[in-house]
Design an enzyme around this catalytic site. Structure first.
Site, short mmCIF file in Angstrom:
data_model
loop_
_atom_site.label_atom_id
_atom_site.label_comp_id
_atom_site.label_asym_id
_atom_site.label_seq_id
_atom_site.Cartn_x
_atom_site.Cartn_y
_atom_site.Cartn_z
N GLU A 1 37.49 51.36 108.00
CA GLU A 1 38.28 51.16 106.78
C GLU A 1 37.67 50.11 105.86
OE1 GLU A 1 41.30 52.72 104.64
OE2 GLU A 1 40.57 53.35 106.60
N ARG B 1 9.65 56.26 98.35
CA ARG B 1 8.75 57.11 97.57
C ARG B 1 8.10 56.35 96.41
NH1 ARG B 1 10.76 59.19 93.02
NH2 ARG B 1 9.70 61.19 93.06
N PRO C 1 32.02 51.92 98.54
CA PRO C 1 32.37 52.54 97.26
C PRO C 1 32.67 51.53 96.15
CG PRO C 1 33.75 53.39 99.05
CD PRO C 1 32.98 52.25 99.60
N1 ADE Z 1 30.64 54.27 101.90
C1 ADE Z 1 31.67 55.12 101.66
N2 ADE Z 1 31.53 55.69 100.45
C2 ADE Z 1 30.38 55.20 99.90
C3 ADE Z 1 29.70 55.42 98.68
N3 ADE Z 1 30.16 56.25 97.74
N4 ADE Z 1 28.56 54.74 98.47
C4 ADE Z 1 28.10 53.88 99.38
N5 ADE Z 1 28.69 53.64 100.56
C5 ADE Z 1 29.82 54.30 100.83
#
Ligand code: ADE
Length: 242
Positions: free
Chosen positions: A114, A152, A87
């Site tokens: 985590e 794609r 994230p």
């Molecule tokens: N792993 C956990 N959340 C994620 C996200 N939003 N994008 C990519 N990998 C992730």
């Protein structure tokens, strides 16, 4: 293109990589997929891939050793793009998909814990990517989203009828215009007359305007980066006045 994936849950990929366009792309040899369980590379008796964080705190951290060894084993003379899903990464976009589609080897690292030991980020990874501002249970779904959007774009994967050039975002950064098919009148809901007129120039103009209107209404921030023609800039000024 060769695509390697490191995951503790390789079975998550089977349905996705073995269906539809992604399957066709591998059958026609535009791409080959290799999903590896990096637990196989753990050098300890219990095949442990995670450990407690130094300094304490909740959650486990993925150890560097299994991931470093797996990436090194899968890397030949040329280093692939090594993509870490998390994230905290750069937010994924169509332009990133276009950039990745030019590579000949991608390697995705999917964590389900985590966090990753920071040395993986610092010394192994070339790109950190997030698919949006929300937290998934692991990187697998994010890797599949990226693989789908990259494959794609590979030459010959989509037929002419599904050309990626017409996609939202590809066409000068605007959203796509609305589409209609038969019947022209469905329960009193009619297709815009211009589309059945056979007047190609007018149809093209209608589509361009609708594309601009849709982008203005739904994703106005895209207009700042879009490459608009003089005509489109004029229409946009008119839209803003309305
Ligand atoms: N792993 C956990 N959340 C994620 C996200 N939003 N994008 C990519 N990998 C992730």
């Amino acid at each position: 293109m060769k695509i390697d994936v490191l995951s503790l849950f390789p079975e998550m990929f089977t349905g996705v990589l073995e269906s539809s366009i992604l399957k066709k792309a591998s059958e026609q040899k535009a791409v080959s997929y290799h999903v590896t369980n990096f637990r196989e590379y753990a050098d300890n008796k219990h095949k442990t891939v995670d450990d407690y964080p130094y300094g304490g705190g909740a959650g486990m951290v993925l150890k560097p050793q299994p991931i470093f060894d797996a990436v090194e084993a899968l890397t030949k003379e040329k280093k692939p793009r090594v993509i870490l899903l998390c994230p905290q990464g750069e937010v994924y976009s169509q332009s990133k998909a276009e950039e990745l589609a030019k590579e000949d080897h991608l390697l995705f690292i999917c964590g389900h814990y985590e966090g990753y030991d920071e040395r993986i980020r610092e010394h192994l990874v070339t790109d950190e990517i997030s698919i949006g501002d929300y937290v998934l249970t692991g990187g697998e779904l994010a890797a599949m989203v990226i693989i789908d959007s990259v494959v794609r774009l590979l030459p010959g994967v989509l037929g002419n009828e599904q050309s990626p050039i017409e996609d939202s975002f590809s066409k000068c950064g605007l959203l796509e215009h609305p589409h209609y098919t038969r019947p022209a009148d469905f329960r009193g809901m009619k297709v815009p007359e211009v589309l059945t007129s056979g007047h190609h120039e007018k149809i093209e103009e209608w589509r361009e305007k609708e594309s601009l209107l849709r982008t203005y209404q739904r994703r106005p921030e895209l207009l700042e980066r879009a490459s608009l023609t003089e005509k489109q800039k004029k229409w946009l000024e008119e839209l803003k006045k309305q």
